[in-house]
Design a protein around this motif. Structure first.
Motif, PDB file in Angstrom:
ATOM      1  N   ALA A 151      47.128  33.416  38.210  1.00  0.00           N
ATOM      2  CA  ALA A 151      47.144  34.531  39.048  1.00  0.00           C
ATOM      3  C   ALA A 151      47.303  35.698  38.121  1.00  0.00           C
ATOM      4  O   ALA A 151      47.631  35.789  37.177  1.00  0.00           O
ATOM      5  N   GLY A 152      47.064  36.919  38.872  1.00  0.00           N
ATOM      6  CA  GLY A 152      47.531  38.195  38.364  1.00  0.00           C
ATOM      7  C   GLY A 152      48.945  38.688  38.971  1.00  0.00           C
ATOM      8  O   GLY A 152      49.420  37.999  39.551  1.00  0.00           O
ATOM      9  N   VAL A 153      49.707  39.537  38.048  1.00  0.00           N
ATOM     10  CA  VAL A 153      50.759  40.241  38.582  1.00  0.00           C
ATOM     11  C   VAL A 153      50.587  41.536  38.879  1.00  0.00           C
ATOM     12  O   VAL A 153      50.052  42.521  38.031  1.00  0.00           O
ATOM     13  N   ALA A 154      51.241  42.048  39.866  1.00  0.00           N
ATOM     14  CA  ALA A 154      51.467  43.416  40.390  1.00  0.00           C
ATOM     15  C   ALA A 154      52.812  43.922  40.211  1.00  0.00           C
ATOM     16  O   ALA A 154      53.530  43.036  40.647  1.00  0.00           O
ATOM     17  N   VAL A 155      53.022  44.852  39.528  1.00  0.00           N
ATOM     18  CA  VAL A 155      54.208  45.595  39.448  1.00  0.00           C
ATOM     19  C   VAL A 155      54.442  47.067  40.094  1.00  0.00           C
ATOM     20  O   VAL A 155      53.527  47.699  39.746  1.00  0.00           O
ATOM     21  N   ASP A 194      45.658  46.935  43.761  1.00  0.00           N
ATOM     22  CA  ASP A 194      44.156  47.065  43.234  1.00  0.00           C
ATOM     23  C   ASP A 194      43.994  46.938  41.779  1.00  0.00           C
ATOM     24  O   ASP A 194      43.201  46.534  41.338  1.00  0.00           O
ATOM     25  N   ASN A 195      44.935  47.843  41.264  1.00  0.00           N
ATOM     26  CA  ASN A 195      44.911  47.589  39.492  1.00  0.00           C
ATOM     27  C   ASN A 195      45.030  46.085  39.008  1.00  0.00           C
ATOM     28  O   ASN A 195      44.273  45.869  38.116  1.00  0.00           O
ATOM     29  N   ALA A 196      45.977  45.459  39.872  1.00  0.00           N
ATOM     30  CA  ALA A 196      46.042  43.966  39.532  1.00  0.00           C
ATOM     31  C   ALA A 196      44.931  43.206  39.782  1.00  0.00           C
ATOM     32  O   ALA A 196      44.495  42.126  38.920  1.00  0.00           O
ATOM     33  N   ILE A 197      44.392  43.292  40.872  1.00  0.00           N
ATOM     34  CA  ILE A 197      43.007  42.860  41.142  1.00  0.00           C
ATOM     35  C   ILE A 197      41.794  42.976  40.042  1.00  0.00           C
ATOM     36  O   ILE A 197      41.284  42.195  39.733  1.00  0.00           O
TER      37      ILE A 197
END
Length: 330
Positions: free
Chosen positions: A266-270, A301-304
């Motif tokens: 997965a990705g991580v959004a901070v 959106d940046n994480a995606i």
């Protein structure tokens, strides 16, 4: 004997457990309150004083009730084979007792959760929601004014509840299953699923993005929930929304989110806060209140975009999931 008990008490303290005032060395499983409320009984321990003294302890509030304190007066290498065999037999017996006790507690909590959820009213307005600037998403309100958040597994089975009081204090049902359980927000057939910690955090993310979001309730449950969802929905883009616990040693919100992301591809959004960030600002609801929903959406959106770029760069190497749009979410 007192010295031995004190050693075990110190081992519990070292494991960040609050020992009870009195410790019994009878080899039996004992429950006790860790928060001063006698009815909660959220801590447990047992201590053997016969033979080689040893004991274990844990708490429903830490590691889901599994032992986090292991203590023995003698190292394994210093024991004879007979002593080792005796202790191992005692450990097996205690493990069986703990597992039976845990299963009974989880069943009792599930029954109570079903009764309380059925008796609660649909919630449209609540002081906690107002203060957090969010809406009600599949939650209810009990007769005492508590916000009721259901906790289900991927099959939809209700296991427990989280209650949030108007002042923001939160409690789980005693003994209820937490591991792998979550509350879902949103059911649109999109190709992204976000996993976060608290209800307010996840509500802010959903309201900012429209993406379906699941509430894992705490940092330690991010990975179990992500694994359960990945097993059910193998083709989803999963984003782990981290809390940035920048004032806490080890930043558990970040480290647990990264571990969950690695476990499921997965990705991580901070949350990226504006200048003048308050010390207590750690999650996406805090970002929502400080900078608005657009700031939350930008982080997600940046994480995606980043994880999609990684998937594209991986090409045919198989290192990343390829994500066609799914036909269902929950």
């Amino acid at each position: 004997m007192n010295n031995t008990i004190n050693q075990f008490r110190q081992a519990m303290t070292n494991a960040v457990l609050t020992p009870p005032d009195t410790l019994h060395g009878d080899g039996k499983l004992h429950r006790y309150s860790t928060d001063g409320k006698p009815s909660h009984k959220n801590g447990w321990y047992f201590l053997h004083l016969d033979g080689i003294p040893w004991g274990q302890a844990g708490s429903w509030d830490v590691n889901g009730g599994d032992p986090v304190c292991h203590w023995c007066a003698k190292t394994d290498t210093a024991m004879t084979q007979a002593e080792r065999d005796t202790q191992q037999a005692q450990q097996r017996a205690m493990k069986a007792q703990r597992e039976a006790d845990k299963a009974a507690a989880q069943q009792s909590a599930a029954t109570e959760a079903a009764h309380r959820l059925a008796a609660a009213s649909p919630c449209t307005q609540h002081d906690y929601l107002t203060r957090k600037g969010i809406q009600a998403h599949g939650v209810k309100q009990d007769t005492n004014g508590g916000l009721i958040v259901p906790m289900r597994d991927t099959a939809g089975t209700l296991h427990s509840l989280q209650t949030i009081q108007p002042d923001g204090s939160k409690r789980f049902l005693f003994g209820g299953r937490v591991n792998g359980c979550y509350h879902s927000i949103g059911k649109k057939p999109v190709d992204v699923l976000v996993v976060g910690e608290g209800y307010a955090t996840c509500a802010s993310i959903h309201e900012a993005t429209g993406y379906p979001v699941v509430v894992a309730f705490n940092a330690g449950n991010l990975e179990p929930v992500a694994l359960a969802l990945r097993a059910k929905y193998r083709d989803l883009k999963i984003i782990i929304a981290a809390d940035d616990d920048h004032q806490t040693d080890g930043n558990p919100g970040m480290t647990k989110a990264q571990a969950a992301a690695q476990a499921v591809g997965a990705g991580v959004a901070v949350p990226t806060f504006p200048a003048g960030r308050p010390d207590k600002a750690t999650d996406f609801n805090d970002l929502h209140q400080l900078a608005g929903l657009d700031a939350v959406k930008t982080c997600i959106d940046n994480a995606i975009e980043l994880i999609a770029s990684c998937a594209s760069d991986a090409g045919a190497t198989g290192q990343f999931y390829q994500w066609p749009a799914p036909t269902e979410i929950f």
